[in-house]
Design an enzyme around this catalytic site. Structure first.
Site, PDB file in Angstrom:
ATOM      1  N   THR B 156       0.862  -1.195   0.000  1.00 60.40           N
ATOM      2  CA  THR B 156       0.000   0.000   0.000  1.00 60.40           C
ATOM      3  C   THR B 156       0.896   1.242   0.000  1.00 60.40           C
ATOM      4  O   THR B 156       1.215   1.762  -1.061  1.00 60.40           O
ATOM      5  CB  THR B 156      -0.969   0.010   1.201  1.00 60.40           C
ATOM      6  N   LYS B 182       4.650  -6.979   2.943  1.00 63.01           N
ATOM      7  CA  LYS B 182       4.386  -5.551   2.790  1.00 63.01           C
ATOM      8  C   LYS B 182       4.278  -4.976   4.193  1.00 63.01           C
ATOM      9  O   LYS B 182       3.944  -5.677   5.147  1.00 63.01           O
ATOM     10  CB  LYS B 182       3.110  -5.299   2.006  1.00 63.01           C
ATOM     11  N   THR B 193      -0.026  -2.082   8.134  1.00 67.10           N
ATOM     12  CA  THR B 193      -0.375  -3.485   8.256  1.00 67.10           C
ATOM     13  C   THR B 193       0.779  -4.289   7.721  1.00 67.10           C
ATOM     14  O   THR B 193       1.301  -3.993   6.660  1.00 67.10           O
ATOM     15  CB  THR B 193      -1.629  -3.814   7.426  1.00 67.10           C
ATOM     16  N   SER B 408      -7.357  14.304   6.196  1.00 72.74           N
ATOM     17  CA  SER B 408      -8.073  13.327   5.354  1.00 72.74           C
ATOM     18  C   SER B 408      -9.447  13.865   4.968  1.00 72.74           C
ATOM     19  O   SER B 408      -9.961  14.768   5.587  1.00 72.74           O
ATOM     20  CB  SER B 408      -8.229  12.005   6.085  1.00 72.74           C
TER      21      SER B 408
END
Lengths: 408, 408
Positions: B156, B182, B193, B408
């Site tokens: 990501t 990842k 994560t 955001s």
């Protein structure tokens, strides 16, 4: 004192004189700075003392000796050295503390155990005995100073001077509290140290004073965090000179004991909040309220997991209602929690309830709340009656600048 | 993928094909991005599976179902969704995972429990079922891709693509491992994560594979930290297709079992290090080695207290040999430690021994060491035989920028 004052700073309040507690300041020269760095507070005969100390097992000799000496319950003097924490200095550090205790005790004519010493500043450098001796000599002759002078002198990298006051009625007698604290600024390559001192003219037994201080500590000093790093030297001492002339308090059965305990709790909360307001790089003051936990202690641990999460703290710095990070912090706390009963809000607006985002969640009031200086995060675990509030500040570029952008 | 590649990045290695494990990638469009975000890896009949999962109690349905399904020991497929973690999404999130499992199981003709699903990305948004269905449909028809393609697709906010390989001899048979992972980049307002997958052609029983993976996990994935925040979705799965034709391993008594376990441990350590090397804002890779603890587990906890300390991490970012902060972190860890036996060094040079600064401490080699990219901190507690090494990265302005400098 730093150049840049915290945007969360509050002005130093008017603190009443406390009969039987007399502060003095001098320049011992522990660092190469043109400011006073030794605070000497003489206490009347019969002053009761109570204390809470860091749980860091690498604590300083000051903490070690203070913890021992609290047991006999009486204090005649407090000495605070700023600019050198004297921690991790082995037998040489301990000798320096004992020298100060002996010098003051000989002057006053009291037992050595009635002299309390704190030091704050760089770790690993033994406190210079010659400077301490000359400083104490001068302090014993110095004129009294104000509480604000004393508060400024115990500071190191604090960006503002911190004090608080309270009062309580015991029968017909009003008792007063004045308190000073330092902590949480960090510009030199030192460890933050929180040192707080509460002075009251109330007559209180040492055991009851300790009971009240320990209880207040659990919901105030033990509920704040700036960066999760526990100092080797944290100390809060409460001194009660007994000069107010109230009927002495010995337990919660004494008339006026509840009012006294409430005032002590109030002043401890004020002091604790001042430390957070001077947190390194702080731009926002954050209250994390946790309810619905299986116990108050469990709620406190969940609150601290949230308040110590770098991701939550940076989200608040970014004024971002990132409640997913709060979910994460609840889940990692190691305390009982049920994902599907968990609710999270900001500034009184729920964003998620019972394990899911709210269908009709309106982010506008939350966004407005997050633009302010005083932020609240509400978490309901939905399990029981346990609740706690924990206070912290946001994590900003200022923190990194203070702690990384130099080479010692 | 971020624009700025970590200065600690390492190139993607040449990974061998693993017979019985075939990766495919497609674009499900979970986010509005022009890249593949769904990885589908088909596994041969008889593939053994083992897994370790986050301990975050607010874990995703993917984690919950994966943990349940590990019990039956066999896997036929792995699906990884990137761009949406599907965590904290209640029954809707769970339905999306079950739909994927059913769709794949129907295609392969296997039990639903043999299909493993992971998701990574934003929290609190149910995975869109229509996009997942169309993505899986396309993936079942897609041509095989390389491990590097798969590694890129599960990422990501990672700044580089991460893979590792290893091999072991079991009798006369060489078995191969290819692995991808990842994690730890964080530029969108998401939670980090860590998802890691190890594929081997070895023939291994599920129970022994789990035993080896759990053991490796304790000394690799459980010994890294970037920012102390535990994700809701962390997952590491190991798949053994059995296609190498070795005599099956069922316990440490099987010939070649030690070599297999060592290779699995090695590849897990490589993967764990890659995650730290892509830690948010990381400029330095830090190994904290703790010896002399009362147990290995106690050493690990002390190491993590040091590796999670913002003050230690900012000191390293500032190339500052501030060993007092290491003392503080040892002392707050809550593990047995004796201030007066504690020794601390950097890059092999002791700065403090037995509770005091070294009289002849020469900071020059330490200062030179701290200017490098690979930093080591050595701590000897002087109490027992317990030891552990923990890995982390420094805490820099980059971390704040990634996590706070947006709305955001």
């Amino acid at each position: 004192m730093s150049d840049a004052i915290s945007p969360l700073a509050s002005p130093f309040p008017a603190l009443p004189a406390i009969a039987g507690a007399t502060p003095h300041i001098v320049r011992a020269g522990y660092k190469d700075w043109g400011r006073c760095d030794l605070t000497y507070i003489e206490l009347a005969e019969g002053t009761a003392v109570a204390g809470v100390f860091t749980r860091n097992v690498c604590c300083s000799s000051e903490v070690e000796l203070g913890r021992q000496n609290i047991a006999q319950g009486q204090a005649r003097a407090l000495v605070v050295n700023a600019g050198n924490s004297n921690a991790f200095t082995g037998y040489r550090g301990r000798e320096a503390v004992e020298q100060i205790m002996d010098q003051v005790a000989a002057h006053i004519g009291c037992a050595r155990e009635q002299v309390f010493v704190s030091s704050t500043g760089v770790i690993g450098v033994p406190l210079p005995k010659d400077k301490a001796r000359a400083g104490i000599e001068a302090a014993l002759l110095a004129a009294p100073c104000t509480w604000e002078d004393a508060a400024r002198t115990i500071g190191t990298t604090d960006t503002f001077t911190k004090g608080a006051t309270a009062s309580a009625m015991i029968g017909d007698t009003r008792v007063s509290f004045s308190a000073i604290i330092k902590g949480s600024g960090m510009i030199a390559p030192d460890m933050a140290t929180m040192l707080g001192y509460v002075f009251t003219d109330a007559a209180v037994s040492p055991a009851f004073l300790q009971e009240c201080l320990s209880a207040a500590n659990r919901e105030t000093f033990s509920c704040i965090t700036v960066d999760s790093d526990t100092s080797t030297s944290d100390t809060v001492l409460a001194f009660a000179t007994g000069k107010a002339g109230n009927s002495p308090l010995t337990s919660f059965d004494s008339p006026g004991a509840d009012a006294f305990a409430a005032a002590l709790h109030d002043i401890c909360r004020q002091l604790a909040h001042l430390v957070v307001r001077d947190g390194e790089g702080a731009q926002k003051f954050i209250a994390v309220s946790v309810s619905g936990a299986v116990s108050d202690e469990s709620a406190r641990k969940v609150g601290l997991a949230i308040a110590n999460s770098p991701l939550v703290k940076t989200a608040i710095a970014g004024e971002d209602a990132n409640w997913g990070r709060v979910v994460m912090a609840v889940g990692k706390a190691g305390e009982p929690a049920d994902r599907d009963r968990l609710s999270i809000g900001f500034g009184g607006t729920w964003a998620a309830r019972d394990g899911q985002p709210l269908a009709d969640y309106d982010e506008a009031p939350v966004a407005a709340h997050l633009k302010g200086r005083d932020i609240s995060i509400e978490v309901d675990l939905g399990l029981g009656e346990g609740r706690a509030t924990v206070w912290t500040c946001d994590l900003t570029h200022g923190y990194i600048s203070i702690n990384a952008d130099y080479r010692s």
